[in-house]
Design a protein around this motif. Structure first.
Motif, mmCIF file in Angstrom:
data_model
loop_
_atom_site.group_PDB
_atom_site.id
_atom_site.type_symbol
_atom_site.label_atom_id
_atom_site.label_comp_id
_atom_site.label_asym_id
_atom_site.label_seq_id
_atom_site.Cartn_x
_atom_site.Cartn_y
_atom_site.Cartn_z
ATOM 1 N N GLY A 83 0.781 -1.227 0.000
ATOM 2 C CA GLY A 83 0.000 0.000 0.000
ATOM 3 C C GLY A 83 0.813 1.277 0.000
ATOM 4 N N LEU A 84 2.134 1.188 0.016
ATOM 5 C CA LEU A 84 2.963 2.388 0.053
ATOM 6 C C LEU A 84 2.851 3.179 -1.250
ATOM 7 N N GLY A 85 2.887 2.500 -2.380
ATOM 8 C CA GLY A 85 2.792 3.199 -3.653
ATOM 9 C C GLY A 85 1.455 3.887 -3.837
ATOM 10 N N GLN A 86 0.378 3.222 -3.454
ATOM 11 C CA GLN A 86 -0.940 3.833 -3.570
ATOM 12 C C GLN A 86 -1.047 5.050 -2.673
ATOM 13 N N TYR A 87 -0.465 4.986 -1.482
ATOM 14 C CA TYR A 87 -0.496 6.136 -0.577
ATOM 15 C C TYR A 87 0.239 7.334 -1.177
ATOM 16 N N LEU A 88 1.393 7.092 -1.781
ATOM 17 C CA LEU A 88 2.162 8.189 -2.367
ATOM 18 C C LEU A 88 1.395 8.827 -3.527
ATOM 19 N N CYS A 89 0.787 8.015 -4.377
ATOM 20 C CA CYS A 89 0.033 8.577 -5.497
ATOM 21 C C CYS A 89 -1.156 9.397 -5.014
ATOM 22 N N ASN A 90 -1.822 8.927 -3.979
ATOM 23 C CA ASN A 90 -2.958 9.679 -3.451
ATOM 24 C C ASN A 90 -2.523 10.995 -2.835
ATOM 25 N N GLN A 91 -1.390 11.008 -2.140
ATOM 26 C CA GLN A 91 -0.917 12.235 -1.513
ATOM 27 C C GLN A 91 -0.363 13.227 -2.522
ATOM 28 N N LEU A 92 0.242 12.734 -3.581
ATOM 29 C CA LEU A 92 0.872 13.607 -4.572
ATOM 30 C C LEU A 92 -0.037 13.942 -5.743
ATOM 31 N N GLY A 93 -1.158 13.232 -5.866
ATOM 32 C CA GLY A 93 -2.050 13.457 -7.001
ATOM 33 C C GLY A 93 -1.502 12.915 -8.290
ATOM 34 N N LEU A 94 -0.695 11.884 -8.239
ATOM 35 C CA LEU A 94 -0.103 11.291 -9.427
ATOM 36 C C LEU A 94 -0.872 10.047 -9.839
ATOM 37 N N PRO A 95 -0.893 9.745 -11.125
ATOM 38 C CA PRO A 95 -1.534 8.487 -11.573
ATOM 39 C C PRO A 95 -0.666 7.285 -11.212
ATOM 40 N N PHE A 96 -1.298 6.133 -11.161
ATOM 41 C CA PHE A 96 -0.582 4.912 -10.786
ATOM 42 C C PHE A 96 0.527 4.526 -11.772
ATOM 43 N N PRO A 97 0.438 4.863 -13.071
ATOM 44 C CA PRO A 97 1.570 4.540 -13.962
ATOM 45 C C PRO A 97 2.875 5.238 -13.578
#
Length: 812
Positions: free
Chosen positions: A200-214
């Motif tokens: 879940g670390l990658g998903q957390y970073l994308c949610n906090q930064l507003g970045l897409p999962f790719p």
């Protein structure tokens, strides 16, 4: 633990009273005193709760309106205590206050002190918070060998990494402040995470930064050389080159100094060289960073001091409650760190470091190093003990400096019998490999739960790894300071592991035999449940069982409930449970772990026969109502017919009240009393004439025999059910044993002949002479009794084995 907390509270109150004479600020002195008294009150309330055996106040569990008059401190603390320990009888371990010690009280004091300091005027607040922040940053950088670093204190462990990603974006994209995410469209940033990273670390970073999962790139671990939990550096370099060719921007790499699962450390030195080559920000996290405070540090962990940032969690390492995590980083532009959120102009934000500032001063450098060193020594102690234990595989055996020990039970047998292999042979089918994997996972899960209950101070956790399967993890750096783990606890843990091995090996060996026996027994169905750690799961298929249905079966549930009761009444060493099937809602019998050599054939036969008896008895009870109803109707018809016959026999005049009495006086009628009796055993209606004539109640129908039950196995004295017989245990000579067996066989033959003779010969009168064969039988009885007295360890024949009732007939 309660007595220790009370002693600490008394010492803290004494010290608070002493400090009240030295501290000139009365508010500060009173605050410290109130905190110590509040902690003492909560701990005393916990002790009273335990003495009352789970009694609790229900008023605190029910939300209510806010009282207008307000409440005193004692009532409020009592409400807090009730909410903390209200369900202690249901979950005692999860609601207990941990033994945080005096250093924990200091950390708690920091939160109260921070609220008080925030009321100071701005100038004093600015000076005080700056001093607290600078001192704490300097101490942490020196303790963990991170020179010229800055610190960001945060409550959530992942929050620091999210802020570092913002800083990296602002550093690599100069127009990001003005144009925002439009600058990311042409050159997409890429964040590299290890496959062994925290879920879940990658998903957390994308949610906090507003970045897409790719924007995330998952780097696989080694498959050929090195640890299977370390990042594959060669493959990472290939991924970086491919992203650059596609027009992407490699932004940040997250490395592990102690993975979340097994505590392995990536090759941080090589990763740092790769990051410098391609301009990538290197961030390191993991429990092994705590070893930087020790005198000896492994080269792989020591390379983390050269990274761009790292995240530390001193709270679990030092046993400090409510202490923030710390992210150390190096950057020269204060404006960018301010925009990224790593620094703040608000003095109150700097007060997050106050609890850690107080705790570090209380422990001192020697105390900090001693706690981390003690945790590492506990890991090494357990690792050395497990190396001497068979059937235990250590997954971090090559990581000598790792403070994490992960182990797993296994059993490697000959490849000739794949059903008994915990480590499958190369020629095994994939389905068999998967089945063995699930079996060992269930056993390791059971082992972990048992060890957690036996040694709660160890702080063990059960983890599921992608390659190895279910394992048990011992990480004292995150638990020892809080639970107070000592070397004696590690020794006890190793002893408990050794004691559980016979149960695990025996259960694993009996699984395939149990499956074959159930498969070959009519009426039983073997249920393959991969999550059950016992011998196996079995279901009885009754006559009305719909095999194609997955819904619950009331009739089957009733049969299995009775079967479970019968099995538990046998008082064997096995445990039996009833529950729904793994893939349906039908009831099954779950058979637990085997601590000794079990006779599986006897166990399966007992289950089958007992279940069949319960089904037959239930059918008999269900049909009894209908049988009784029909019998009553038939009895009424026959009684009415008998009354009509009696009326025709006596005549009409005898039925007139006065005339009938006169006729009966002069000419009495000799009528026989006729009635009917209903035989429940035979299900038939019979006449009562035999009862009135012979004054005894008899039956013309022989009742059916009751079910004989499971094959009763002759056991030695003290031997429990389902145990295999111990051969060669009698300490007698072979000649004597053979003679005893021959005598018993001869007596059984005579008894069998006697029964057959009595069934075909007329009854013998009490005064009839006794034939010589009867005298011989009596002599054999006396000899058998003497043999039993002389040899007590020999099995005594049951009453069903030898029967001597009437003298034997002459043809014997």
């Amino acid at each position: 633990m309660i007595m220790g907390n009370r002693a600490i509270s008394r010492s803290l109150i004494t010290s608070a009273r002493t400090l009240s004479h030295k501290i000139t600020d009365p508010t500060l002195a009173e605050m410290g005193k109130n905190l110590k008294e509040a902690m003492k009150m909560l701990e005393d309330s916990q002790r009273r709760t335990e003495e009352e055996n789970g009694k609790k106040l229900l008023s605190g569990d029910i939300p209510g309106p806010l009282q207008g008059s307000g409440q005193d401190m004692v009532s409020i603390l009592q409400l807090v205590q009730n909410l903390m320990h209200g369900d202690e009888d249901e979950e005692p371990q999860s609601t207990r206050i941990q033994n945080i010690g005096e250093q924990g009280h200091i950390a708690l004091l920091g939160h109260s002190l921070g609220a008080y300091i925030s009321t100071l005027d701005k100038e004093k607040l600015r000076k005080l918070t700056t001093r607290i922040l600078s001192d704490t940053t300097l101490w942490l950088c020196r303790i963990f060998r991170y020179e010229n670093g800055c610190a960001y204190f945060h409550e959530e462990e992942r929050e620091g990494l999210a802020k570092i990603c913002r800083l990296a974006i602002h550093s690599r994209y100069e127009d990001f402040v003005v144009d925002g995410f439009n600058v990311l469209y042409n050159k997409t940033p890429v964040i590299y995470l290890s496959a062994a990273a925290r879920p879940g670390l990658g998903q957390y970073l994308c949610n906090q930064l507003g970045l897409p999962f790719p924007c995330l790139c998952r780097v696989p671990c080694n498959t050929m050389f090195g640890s299977q939990h370390q990042m594959d550096v060669a493959f990472l370099e290939k991924l970086i080159k491919d992203d650059i060719e596609r027009g992407k921007l490699p932004l940040l790499l997250v490395a592990n100094a102690g993975t979340a699962a097994v505590g392995h450390t990536d090759k941080i030195g090589r990763l740092k060289e790769l990051c410098e080559q391609y301009g990538i920000w290197l961030h390191v996290k993991g429990v092994n960073l705590a070893t930087l405070a020790l005198g000896y540090v492994s080269s792989s962990v020591l390379a983390a001091t050269k990274c761009d940032s790292m995240t530390l969690t001193p709270g679990p390492w030092l046993g400090l409650p409510a202490v923030p995590a710390v992210t150390l980083y190096k950057h020269d532009d204060p404006a960018l760190t301010l925009v990224a959120g790593l620094t703040s102009n608000k003095p109150t934000d700097k007060l997050r470091a106050l609890p850690l500032w107080l705790s570090l001063q209380y422990l001192g450098l020697d105390g900090i190093v001693e706690r981390i060193k003690h945790a590492c020594q506990l890991s090494q102690r357990l690792q050395e003990s497990l190396k001497k234990v068979n059937h235990i595989k250590i997954l971090v055996e090559d990581e000598l400096s790792s403070p994490v020990v992960v182990f797993r039970f296994f059993q490697e047998l000959s490849g000739s019998d794949p059903g008994l292999n915990a480590i499958p042979a190369p020629n095994m089918a994939p389905s068999a490999v998967s089945q063995e994997r699930h079996s060992c996972d269930a056993l390791n899960r059971w082992l972990g739960e048992q060890l957690k209950q036996l040694v709660p101070a160890s702080g063990l956790t059960v983890v599921d790894l992608e390659v190895e399967g279910t394992c048990v993890r011992f990480s004292p750096l995150t638990t020892a300071a809080v639970l107070g783990t000592r070397g004696e606890d590690v020794d006890q843990l190793a002893a408990c592991i050794q004691s559980k091995l016979p149960v695990l090996t025996c259960t694993l060996q009996l699984r395939e035999e149990f499956k074959q026996e159930v498969t070959g027994t009519a009426g039983l169905l073997y249920v393959d449940d991969p999550n059950w750690p016992g011998i196996g799961v079995v279901r009885y298929e009754h006559a009305n069982d719909d095999k194609s249905s997955l819904k619950s079966d009331p009739e089957g549930e009733k049969i299995h409930a009775g079967l479970l009761k019968k099995l538990n009444e046998l008082e064997s060493d096995l445990t039996f449970k009833m529950g729904p099937e793994y893939k349906s809602m039908k009831s099954c019998i779950y058979i637990g772990m085997a601590s000794d050599d079990i006779d599986v054939s006897e166990l399966v036969e007992t289950i089958a026969v007992t279940a069949r008896e319960i089904e037959e008895n239930s059918r008999l009870l269900e049909n009894m109502t209908e049988v009784v109803r029909k019998g009553i109707q038939e009895a009424q018809v026959q009684l009415q017919k008998a009354n009509e016959e009696r009326l025709l026999e006596e005549g009409v005049l005898r039925q007139i009240p006065v005339v009938g009495s006169v006729l009966n006086w002069f000419s009495p009628v000799q009528a026989s009393q006729k009635g009917r009796t209903f035989n429940l055993t035979a299900g038939s209606l019979e006449s009562t004439e035999h009862t009135y004539v012979y004054k005894v109640q008899g039956s013309g129908v022989t009742p059916p025999q009751t079910p004989s039950g499971a094959r009763t196995k002759q056991r030695l004295p003290g031997q429990k059910p389902f145990k295999r017989s111990l051969r060669g245990s009698d300490a007698v000579s072979e000649t004597s044993s053979v003679s005893h067996i021959e005598d018993l066989e001869k007596m059984e033959h005579l008894s069998g002949g006697q029964d057959a003779s009595e069934a075909n010969s007329p009854e013998r009168h009490p005064g009839a002479p006794t034939p010589p064969e009867a005298e011989q039988t009596g002599a054999l009885q006396d000899r058998a009794q003497r043999l039993e007295d002389d040899r007590p360890q020999m099995r005594k024949p049951r009453s069903t084995d030898l029967r001597f009732t009437q003298p034997v007939n002459s043809h014997l």
